[in-house]
Design a protein around this motif. Sequence first.
Motif, short mmCIF file in Angstrom:
data_model
loop_
_atom_site.label_atom_id
_atom_site.label_comp_id
_atom_site.label_asym_id
_atom_site.label_seq_id
_atom_site.Cartn_x
_atom_site.Cartn_y
_atom_site.Cartn_z
N SER A 82 0.83 -1.21 0.00
CA SER A 82 0.00 0.00 0.00
C SER A 82 0.86 1.25 0.00
CB SER A 82 -0.94 0.00 1.21
OG SER A 82 -0.23 0.03 2.43
N GLY A 83 2.06 1.16 0.60
CA GLY A 83 2.98 2.30 0.54
C GLY A 83 3.46 2.56 -0.86
N ILE A 84 3.78 1.50 -1.60
CA ILE A 84 4.20 1.65 -2.99
C ILE A 84 3.07 2.23 -3.83
CG2 ILE A 84 4.96 0.44 -5.06
CD1 ILE A 84 6.26 -1.66 -3.19
N ALA A 85 1.87 1.67 -3.67
CA ALA A 85 0.72 2.16 -4.43
C ALA A 85 0.43 3.62 -4.12
CB ALA A 85 -0.51 1.29 -4.13
N ALA A 86 0.50 3.98 -2.84
CA ALA A 86 0.23 5.36 -2.44
C ALA A 86 1.23 6.32 -3.06
CB ALA A 86 0.26 5.46 -0.92
#
Length: 243
Positions: free
Chosen positions: A24-28
């Motif tokens: 989710s950090g990468i996607a964000a």
Amino acid sequence: MSLARRASAELAGTALLVAAVVGSGIAAARLSPHDAGLQLLQNAVATALALGALILTFGPVSGAHLNPVVSAVDWWLGRRASTGGLTGSELAAYVAAQCAGGVLGAVLANAMFDLPAVTWATTARAGGHLWLAEVTATAGLVLLVVTLARTGRTGAAPAAIGAYIGAAYWWTSSTSFANPAVTFGRMFSDTFAGIAPGSVPAFVAAQAAGGLLALAAATWWYPHAARDSADVVVPHDQEVTYR
């Protein structure tokens, strides 16, 4: 449940938790590249929801500790009361599985976003204010877990623990790692959620200190908390009827 089954549940659960945090950090970062606040919000919400779901999934098998500090507190409480909790060998198996799961989760998240399987994180996270935040965040988490078990409200654990971690992303300066296995795993991904290897030992030490602080507080406020060590995070290792 055999120890092998419980340890495998801890491995899988921790892997999926770290995959949720890192992924989710990468996607964000990709979806909101110019808004750090929105990135943190997206990361926090995804992590909180995933954590609640993982507790529901793996809780009946292993208790869904997914955290070496939680497992260590469970071992200590059970050791005092002899009414449940992990034995020394079970604690070692849980911690090994959780740490291995943390690494696998980071590798999985990297692969899902077409990144190299392992990229050492370069984000340094150091300073007394961050270590204090980790002590506080971990103490609050462990105290919540023990309180839910002691007061017979383990059914609320998925929502309560997910909510606590999601909120702690915002009210702690460290964004509330509060978990040595997750911290260890996050150093294998040089992305939004990463932590440089050199920053890991101090974070883990702060988390251990937070666990000890919570254990002292729980023992003082709930003198008979040790009786409920088998219910951390949720009741487990019991006969389950499958339909």
